[in-house]
Design an enzyme around this catalytic site. Structure first.
Site, short mmCIF file in Angstrom:
data_model
loop_
_atom_site.label_atom_id
_atom_site.label_comp_id
_atom_site.label_asym_id
_atom_site.label_seq_id
_atom_site.Cartn_x
_atom_site.Cartn_y
_atom_site.Cartn_z
N SER A 154 85.59 90.87 5.00
CA SER A 154 86.34 91.80 5.83
C SER A 154 87.36 91.12 6.74
O SER A 154 88.27 91.77 7.26
CB SER A 154 85.37 92.64 6.67
OG SER A 154 84.44 91.83 7.35
N HIS B 18 85.43 91.11 13.97
CA HIS B 18 86.77 91.48 13.49
C HIS B 18 87.76 91.48 14.64
O HIS B 18 87.39 91.24 15.79
CB HIS B 18 86.71 92.84 12.81
CG HIS B 18 85.76 92.87 11.66
ND1 HIS B 18 84.49 93.41 11.75
CD2 HIS B 18 85.88 92.39 10.40
CE1 HIS B 18 83.87 93.27 10.58
NE2 HIS B 18 84.69 92.66 9.75
N ASP C 14 81.28 95.07 17.85
CA ASP C 14 82.02 94.25 16.89
C ASP C 14 82.77 93.13 17.60
O ASP C 14 83.86 93.34 18.15
CB ASP C 14 83.00 95.13 16.10
CG ASP C 14 83.68 94.37 14.96
OD1 ASP C 14 83.52 93.14 14.88
OD2 ASP C 14 84.38 95.01 14.16
#
Length: 367
Positions: A118, A346, A343
């Site tokens: 990702s 990311h 998160d």
């Protein structure tokens, strides 16, 4: 040729110097000042600091309607925005100015493939946004088939493609079990059809429990395990990938990059905060200066050691340290999962991956 053009050409050339069997992780250049005379200073594109710049970001999320929800922190309600105004500044030089239209003109008929997890999606999305911002009136198409997403500018016949492959090596199904094959790569025939390859793998190697996408690890003839040391597995997979590149890539046709390890920010002590608990949530500014208190990332050390063994040239986008300094750049609770899923892995877009692509832009312009 003007002084600025000479400087840009020298910078790009030094970044892409191909040294067989060694990691290309920094550019050493003779800096050219505005008068055109060489000062002899050395410039490492990956050593520098983040500086506040009101002309940033390079685009806004409203300029890029196809940003995936997990990266669109402003739309997801992030209340601060100063994290958008930081520009990566190498110590002794400047990165070339982005010119997406020029890139598309020079890259007519070519295809770029991002292969990885990702974090590859993060960089792929950033690149498509940067290009779309440069040619906002140009039509584009975007489609996804299985694990492959293709973003194309038909007028330029340029395709920016993403292939989800978190480990680079294969996962196969045998007897209702998923097997991670550390010495097997079956997707290579597809990879070889592209003009530029940008690889990445790291974060999924540490997943356990329900997030672990395999029940068995295999390498060699008799080495079968339910689990092994993850850093060892990571190294074995990278060596398999390196052998594939050395055996299959023609450097005259395909340029190969490896995205360095992108860090997470789950421990404040790594960036010099004495707090016993916490993470990236609420961080609103980078770590100032050029040094990251937490030091080198262990996975990056393994990656560089493997790249040094290779005979074919691979360009390392050594983004680890510059990304470590950006504890403020993650979605935290303003990503896909909201407050249910912190998160700190990311990156918000616009954000840090745009600087990764500034370096990639320089490399692709050179070709």
């Amino acid at each position: 040729m003007g002084a600025s053009s000479i400087f840009s050409a020298a910078l790009i050339f030094s970044l892409l110097c191909q040294i067989g069997g060694r990691v290309v992780s920094q550019g050493t250049i003779k800096h050219v000042n505005s008068a055109g005379s060489g000062s002899g200073s050395r410039c490492d594109l990956f050593h520098g600091e983040w500086v506040y710049d009101k002309s940033y970001p390079l685009y806004n999320s409203v300029d890029c309607p196809f940003i995936w929800k997990e990266f669109d922190c402003q739309k997801n309600g992030r209340p601060d925005n100063e994290y958008l105004n930081y520009r990566w500044q190498p110590t002794s030089c400047k990165l070339p100015t982005l010119d997406g239209k020029s890139f598309l003109e020079k890259f007519r008929g070519k295809r770029i493939l991002f292969v990885g997890d990702s974090l590859s999606i993060n960089q792929w999305q950033s690149l498509t946004c940067l290009l779309h911002k440069s040619v906002p009136q140009a039509n584009y198409t975007s489609n996804r088939v299985g694990g492959v997403s293709t973003f194309k500018f038909p007028a330029y016949d340029v395709s920016i493609v993403l292939s989800r492959n978190a480990f680079l090596v294969d996962i196969v199904h045998e007897n209702s079990r998923r097997v991670l094959m550390l010495d097997s790569i079956q997707n290579g025939s597809y990879w070889r059809t592209f003009d530029v390859l940008v690889f990445n793998t790291w974060h999924w190697w540490l997943h356990t429990g329900r997030k672990q996408p395999w029940e068995e690890v295999r390498y060699g003839v008799n080495n079968v395990h339910e689990d092994i040391d993850r850093m060892m597995a990571y190294e074995k997979a990278l060596k398999t990938w390196a052998r594939w590149v050395d055996s299959n890539v023609d450097p005259g046709k395909t340029k190969v990059f490896f995205q360095g390890v992108s860090p997470d920010h789950m421990s404040p002590r790594e960036w010099g905060d004495d707090a016993k608990s916490g993470n990236c949530f609420g961080q609103r500014a980078p770590v100032m200066g050029a040094q990251y208190p937490g030091g080198s990332h262990p996975a990056q050390v393994v990656l560089e050691n493997v790249l040094r063994t290779m005979s074919k040239p691979v360009h390392l986008l050594n983004i680890t340290t510059l990304s470590q300094l950006r504890k403020d750049g993650h979605p935290s609770v303003y990503g896909f999962g909201g407050h249910r899923n912190m998160d700190c892995t990311h990156w918000c877009l616009p954000g840090v991956p745009d600087s990764w692509n500034q370096i990639l832009f320089a490399a692709l312009f050179h070709s």
